[in-house]
Every structure is written in C-alpha cells, then in structure tokens.
Design a protein around this motif. Structure first.
Motif, PDB file in Angstrom:
ATOM      1  N   TYR A 170     -12.639 -34.877  55.559  1.00  0.00           N
ATOM      2  CA  TYR A 170     -11.241 -34.721  55.980  1.00  0.00           C
ATOM      3  C   TYR A 170     -10.740 -35.880  56.835  1.00  0.00           C
ATOM      4  O   TYR A 170      -9.535 -36.058  56.989  1.00  0.00           O
ATOM      5  N   PRO A 205     -15.405 -21.731  50.489  1.00  0.00           N
ATOM      6  CA  PRO A 205     -16.529 -22.649  50.530  1.00  0.00           C
ATOM      7  C   PRO A 205     -17.034 -22.955  49.115  1.00  0.00           C
ATOM      8  O   PRO A 205     -17.053 -22.091  48.248  1.00  0.00           O
ATOM      9  N   GLU A 241     -10.918 -24.723  60.063  1.00  0.00           N
ATOM     10  CA  GLU A 241     -10.211 -25.166  61.265  1.00  0.00           C
ATOM     11  C   GLU A 241      -8.742 -25.473  61.010  1.00  0.00           C
ATOM     12  O   GLU A 241      -8.011 -25.810  61.939  1.00  0.00           O
ATOM     13  N   ARG A 282     -19.099 -31.342  60.897  1.00  0.00           N
ATOM     14  CA  ARG A 282     -19.075 -29.977  60.349  1.00  0.00           C
ATOM     15  C   ARG A 282     -18.314 -29.911  59.037  1.00  0.00           C
ATOM     16  O   ARG A 282     -18.676 -29.146  58.137  1.00  0.00           O
ATOM     17  N   TYR A 283     -17.237 -30.686  58.955  1.00  0.00           N
ATOM     18  CA  TYR A 283     -16.388 -30.648  57.763  1.00  0.00           C
ATOM     19  C   TYR A 283     -16.125 -32.078  57.289  1.00  0.00           C
ATOM     20  O   TYR A 283     -15.027 -32.619  57.447  1.00  0.00           O
ATOM     21  N   CYS A 325      -9.976 -26.311  55.387  1.00  0.00           N
ATOM     22  CA  CYS A 325     -11.252 -25.861  55.945  1.00  0.00           C
ATOM     23  C   CYS A 325     -10.962 -24.773  56.983  1.00  0.00           C
ATOM     24  O   CYS A 325      -9.801 -24.507  57.307  1.00  0.00           O
ATOM     25  N   PHE A 336      -9.124 -21.245  52.304  1.00  0.00           N
ATOM     26  CA  PHE A 336     -10.335 -22.046  52.102  1.00  0.00           C
ATOM     27  C   PHE A 336     -11.414 -21.198  51.445  1.00  0.00           C
ATOM     28  O   PHE A 336     -11.689 -20.079  51.852  1.00  0.00           O
TER      29      PHE A 336
END
Length: 210
Positions: free
Chosen positions: A168, A209, A193, A164-165, A191, A207
């Motif tokens: 990282y 996008p 989360e 998803r990200y 992000c 964050f």
C-alpha cells in the motif's frame, strides 16, 4: 516580531495547552491528537509540522519533550473514525490527550479545531478560556509543538503498517490519498486499517484476505 497567541494568557500566569491533530484527511489509520503545555514565554523554534523536513521534525520532537511542562498524545482508531465520523473521533483523540496532562491546563489553543464541548467537560472552571483561530500552528508555539508530536506519533504508526500490509505504500504516503495509494487500493482493495466510510475506500467494498 508578533507576539504568540498565548502571550496574553501567559502574562496572566495561566497554563496554556496547545492542541493539534494529524490524520483527519487520511484514508487509513488513526486520528492522532497531541497536547502540549509550554512553561511560559520563550524563544521556541517550533513550527507547523507540515513545513518541516522529517529530520527537523525528529529533532524538534525531542526538544518539545525536553522543554514542555507537560505533553501527551491521544488516539482514535480507524474504527472510531468509521463509527463516529472523523470530527467526533478527533474530539475523542484530543480529550484523551488532554486527560493525560499533569498539571492540567487552564487555557486551550487549537488550530481551528472546535473543541468547546470537549473543553467544557474537561476544564477545571466553566469560564476557562479557549481560542481556535485558523493557522494557529503558525502563530502559537504551543500548537506548533503539538502538531509536531501528533505527526511524529502518527507517522511512526503508519510506517509500522508497511510491514503488516505491504504493497500500500503506507510508509510513504501515511494513509493519504496519493496516486500511489489510489493505485494500491484499486489493485489490492482496502486493508483492515482503511476507513471504510470514506467514499474513495467505500467504493471498493470490504477487505477480503487473499
């Protein structure tokens, strides 16, 4: 061999729940708590999850689920960590795990996690025993079993965040503050989360996008 912490309670015929958590010190993702009731005295091979290899943890996770009288996992999201603080979020995760246990435990062991308010709310009787010594995950098979379930559940969640990200390194560091994670934060920013109240993350701002 030294008797496990729960030995005296087992001798009294009490159902003992061991509780441990994973993710309190992470910069991203949830706090996860697990609760395990073992059936009583036995030669359990469970150990502090931090001392085990991934393969050992996977094998012991299956064994915990096979032999436990009851087990459950509770979650507190990164939003709850930001809103409540990490300690209260951990209490929420622990209560959610305990609330799923059937049968209910009659005594509680944790790894230095002070759950008195949670336990008094949940316990069947106001005098139900509670003990929270340091290093309980090395001295209690119930707590060690809980530590394995909590870490395994959280690790799987963090590994899924990799897709998803990307970028990282969540699959490697599981959200903790490693040099790899710090470099990714400097480059990408937080992000959705990430725990924005944690100082290393908060310094980078919200964050946005790309």
């Amino acid at each position: 061999m030294k008797a496990p912490l729960e030995a005296e309670w087992w001798d009294l015929g009490l159902r003992v729940a061991g509780v441990d958590e994973a993710g309190r010190g992470a910069w991203a993702g949830p706090v996860v708590a697990a609760a395990v009731i073992l059936p009583g005295p036995g030669a359990y091979p469970f150990a502090d999850s931090k001392t085990l290899t991934p393969a050992e943890r996977a094998a012991l996770e299956s064994l915990v689920k096979e032999v436990a009288l009851a087990f459950a996992v509770g979650w507190a999201s990164h939003e709850e960590v930001d809103r409540l603080g990490v300690l209260q979020a951990t209490h929420q995760a622990a209560l959610r795990a305990l609330a799923q246990l059937t049968p209910r435990p009659q005594a509680l062991l944790t790894d230095y996690l002070r759950l008195e308010p949670v336990w008094r709310t949940y316990a069947e009787t106001p005098t139900a025993p509670l003990c929270a010594p340091p290093k309980a995950d090395r001295l209690s098979p119930s707590v060690a079993a809980a530590s394995i379930l909590a870490k395994q559940a959280r690790d799987r969640y963090m590994e899924a965040l990799e897709a998803r990200y990307p970028g990282y390194g969540f699959a490697q560091h599981k959200g903790y503050g490693t040099p790899q994670h710090q470099a990714a934060l400097r480059h990408l920013g937080p992000c959705p989360e990430h725990r924005l109240r944690f100082a290393p993350v908060a310094r980078l701002g919200p964050f946005e996008p790309g």
